[in-house]
Design a protein around this motif. Structure first.
Motif, PDB file in Angstrom:
ATOM      1  N   ASN A  31      96.872   4.961 -43.323  1.00 50.65           N
ATOM      2  CA  ASN A  31      97.841   5.022 -42.227  1.00 50.65           C
ATOM      3  C   ASN A  31      98.405   3.652 -41.862  1.00 50.65           C
ATOM      4  OD1 ASN A  31      97.709   7.980 -41.032  1.00 50.65           O
ATOM      5  ND2 ASN A  31      95.601   7.385 -41.491  1.00 50.65           N
ATOM      6  N   ALA A  32      98.455   2.737 -42.817  1.00 48.84           N
ATOM      7  CA  ALA A  32      98.828   1.347 -42.519  1.00 48.84           C
ATOM      8  C   ALA A  32     100.205   1.235 -41.863  1.00 48.84           C
ATOM      9  CB  ALA A  32      98.781   0.514 -43.794  1.00 48.84           C
ATOM     10  N   GLU A  33     101.207   1.917 -42.407  1.00 51.84           N
ATOM     11  CA  GLU A  33     102.563   1.808 -41.853  1.00 51.84           C
ATOM     12  C   GLU A  33     102.642   2.417 -40.455  1.00 51.84           C
ATOM     13  OE1 GLU A  33     105.569   3.276 -44.419  1.00 51.84           O
ATOM     14  OE2 GLU A  33     105.010   1.977 -46.105  1.00 51.84           O
ATOM     15  N   ALA A  34     102.009   3.568 -40.278  1.00 54.72           N
ATOM     16  CA  ALA A  34     102.027   4.229 -38.975  1.00 54.72           C
ATOM     17  C   ALA A  34     101.289   3.394 -37.932  1.00 54.72           C
ATOM     18  CB  ALA A  34     101.399   5.621 -39.080  1.00 54.72           C
ATOM     19  N   ILE A  35     100.216   2.722 -38.345  1.00 61.64           N
ATOM     20  CA  ILE A  35      99.467   1.858 -37.426  1.00 61.64           C
ATOM     21  C   ILE A  35     100.354   0.728 -36.925  1.00 61.64           C
ATOM     22  CG2 ILE A  35      97.586   0.162 -37.307  1.00 61.64           C
ATOM     23  CD1 ILE A  35      96.066   2.063 -39.292  1.00 61.64           C
ATOM     24  N   TRP A  39     101.678   0.266 -33.070  1.00 63.62           N
ATOM     25  CA  TRP A  39     101.298  -0.939 -32.339  1.00 63.62           C
ATOM     26  C   TRP A  39     102.518  -1.618 -31.721  1.00 63.62           C
ATOM     27  CZ3 TRP A  39      97.299  -2.418 -29.937  1.00 63.62           C
ATOM     28  CH2 TRP A  39      97.095  -3.758 -29.572  1.00 63.62           C
ATOM     29  N   ARG A  40     103.636  -1.614 -32.450  1.00 62.70           N
ATOM     30  CA  ARG A  40     104.863  -2.178 -31.891  1.00 62.70           C
ATOM     31  C   ARG A  40     105.260  -1.431 -30.615  1.00 62.70           C
ATOM     32  NH1 ARG A  40     106.174  -3.100 -37.448  1.00 62.70           N
ATOM     33  NH2 ARG A  40     107.008  -0.976 -37.672  1.00 62.70           N
ATOM     34  N   GLN A  41     105.117  -0.113 -30.640  1.00 62.32           N
ATOM     35  CA  GLN A  41     105.449   0.690 -29.469  1.00 62.32           C
ATOM     36  C   GLN A  41     104.473   0.440 -28.331  1.00 62.32           C
ATOM     37  OE1 GLN A  41     105.709   4.799 -30.717  1.00 62.32           O
ATOM     38  NE2 GLN A  41     107.041   4.312 -32.440  1.00 62.32           N
ATOM     39  N   GLU A  42     103.185   0.335 -28.650  1.00 59.25           N
ATOM     40  CA  GLU A  42     102.173   0.077 -27.622  1.00 59.25           C
ATOM     41  C   GLU A  42     102.405  -1.279 -26.958  1.00 59.25           C
ATOM     42  OE1 GLU A  42      99.953   2.112 -26.545  1.00 59.25           O
ATOM     43  OE2 GLU A  42      99.680   3.622 -28.099  1.00 59.25           O
ATOM     44  N   MET A  43     102.731  -2.287 -27.750  1.00 63.99           N
ATOM     45  CA  MET A  43     102.949  -3.623 -27.207  1.00 63.99           C
ATOM     46  C   MET A  43     104.200  -3.678 -26.333  1.00 63.99           C
ATOM     47  SD  MET A  43     100.560  -5.770 -27.882  1.00 63.99           S
ATOM     48  CE  MET A  43     101.380  -7.347 -27.681  1.00 63.99           C
ATOM     49  N   LEU A  81      96.119   4.124 -32.859  1.00 66.03           N
ATOM     50  CA  LEU A  81      96.757   5.247 -33.556  1.00 66.03           C
ATOM     51  C   LEU A  81      95.764   6.383 -33.734  1.00 66.03           C
ATOM     52  CD1 LEU A  81      99.276   6.348 -35.049  1.00 66.03           C
ATOM     53  CD2 LEU A  81      98.168   5.586 -37.167  1.00 66.03           C
ATOM     54  N   TRP A  82      94.515   6.048 -34.052  1.00 69.41           N
ATOM     55  CA  TRP A  82      93.515   7.106 -34.236  1.00 69.41           C
ATOM     56  C   TRP A  82      93.371   7.948 -32.970  1.00 69.41           C
ATOM     57  CZ3 TRP A  82      89.065   7.586 -31.313  1.00 69.41           C
ATOM     58  CH2 TRP A  82      88.250   8.662 -31.676  1.00 69.41           C
ATOM     59  N   ARG A  83      93.462   7.332 -31.804  1.00 71.99           N
ATOM     60  CA  ARG A  83      93.369   8.082 -30.550  1.00 71.99           C
ATOM     61  C   ARG A  83      94.400   9.201 -30.485  1.00 71.99           C
ATOM     62  NH1 ARG A  83      91.975   5.124 -25.270  1.00 71.99           N
ATOM     63  NH2 ARG A  83      94.060   5.789 -24.678  1.00 71.99           N
ATOM     64  N   LYS A  84      95.532   9.005 -31.115  1.00 74.03           N
ATOM     65  CA  LYS A  84      96.602  10.004 -31.101  1.00 74.03           C
ATOM     66  C   LYS A  84      96.458  11.018 -32.237  1.00 74.03           C
ATOM     67  CE  LYS A  84      99.946   6.776 -29.087  1.00 74.03           C
ATOM     68  NZ  LYS A  84     101.229   6.056 -29.270  1.00 74.03           N
ATOM     69  N   ARG A  85      95.695  10.653 -33.274  1.00 74.10           N
ATOM     70  CA  ARG A  85      95.604  11.512 -34.469  1.00 74.10           C
ATOM     71  C   ARG A  85      94.157  11.830 -34.831  1.00 74.10           C
ATOM     72  NH1 ARG A  85      99.993   9.010 -38.811  1.00 74.10           N
ATOM     73  NH2 ARG A  85     101.829   9.072 -37.439  1.00 74.10           N
TER      74      ARG A  85
END
Length: 239
Positions: A31-35, A39-43, A81-85
């Motif tokens: 899930n590297a790209e999705a991570i 993260w960009r959205q979280e920041m 990301l794992w928290r969401k998936r």
């Protein structure tokens, strides 16, 4: 190793054998790209977040009073990301709670600060396992508990009376490993000390202490896993 332990029941735990695998977690690899995008959205939402290192389980089982598991170091961005998936992700989260018991048998929890991921939520001072919490590849749960309580509240529990054993509660959101830590001071005295520590910190992690005096004294913002732990404590269990 799979995830094989009873859910939604408090389990007595006499030993914990959770080991740190030096290899990457499969979830991080796939899930590297999705991570990175998440993260960009979280920041953008919370610039105070820090992409440190935590651990994520790839297996956990309960056998003859023991927790046996394997985990991997991951970036906090992977954890977010794992928290969401998390469903069917092949990964789970475990964390530890020092259940702080005051001399008057009240429990002392904390409310998280407004800049944190769990802003406003109430639970016992705690944090995810980090590589520093491992000794020869095996997690030192008490070290994690004492470290996190010290960082968040300023209290040193290294000399506190510890419960005879650990206990664990596993739910769909993760597995909490907890242990009573008893001190002589009253809950009000502990709350004053914690409040003074928070007031002196430039960027405190917590908003302040929360005292819980009985099984029905449930504060707003209480994390769901806390209610059964509170009921367990005030239900008369002695271990």
């Amino acid at each position: 190793m799979s995830f094989d332990l009873p859910r939604n029941v408090i389990l007595p735990v006499d030993a914990i054998d959770v080991r740190l695998d030096p290899g990457p977690h499969p979830f991080a690899l796939s899930n590297a790209e999705a991570i990175a995008e998440n993260w960009r959205q979280e920041m953008a939402t919370n610039p105070a977040l820090f992409d440190g290192t935590v651990v994520l389980l790839s297996g956990l089982a309960y056998r003859d009073g023991r927790l046996v598991g394997r985990c991997h170091a991951v970036n906090y961005s992977t954890f977010m990301l794992w928290r969401k998936r998390r469903e069917n992700s092949g990964a789970e989260h475990a964390y530890a709670h020092a259940m702080l018991v005051a001399g008057d048998n009240a429990l002392v929890a904390i409310r998280m600060g407004s800049h944190t991921v769990n802003a406003g939520r109430v639970y016992f001072a705690a944090g995810s396992f980090e590589p520093i919490d491992f000794r020869d590849g095996m997690v030192d749960v008490d070290f994690n508990m004492i470290r996190e309580v010290g960082e968040e509240t300023g209290l040193d529990l290294s000399q506190a009376e510890r419960g005879q054993r650990y206990h664990a509660l596993s739910t769909a959101s993760g597995t909490v490993i907890f242990r009573r830590y008893r001190v002589a001071e009253t809950a009000d005295e502990l709350a004053r000390r914690i409040s003074a520590f928070v007031a002196a910190e430039a960027e405190p992690e917590i908003e302040g202490p929360i005292i819980i005096r009985n099984a029905t004294d449930l504060p707003d913002g209480l994390m769901p896993h806390m209610k059964p732990l509170i009921e367990w404590h005030f239900g008369g269990t002695v271990s």
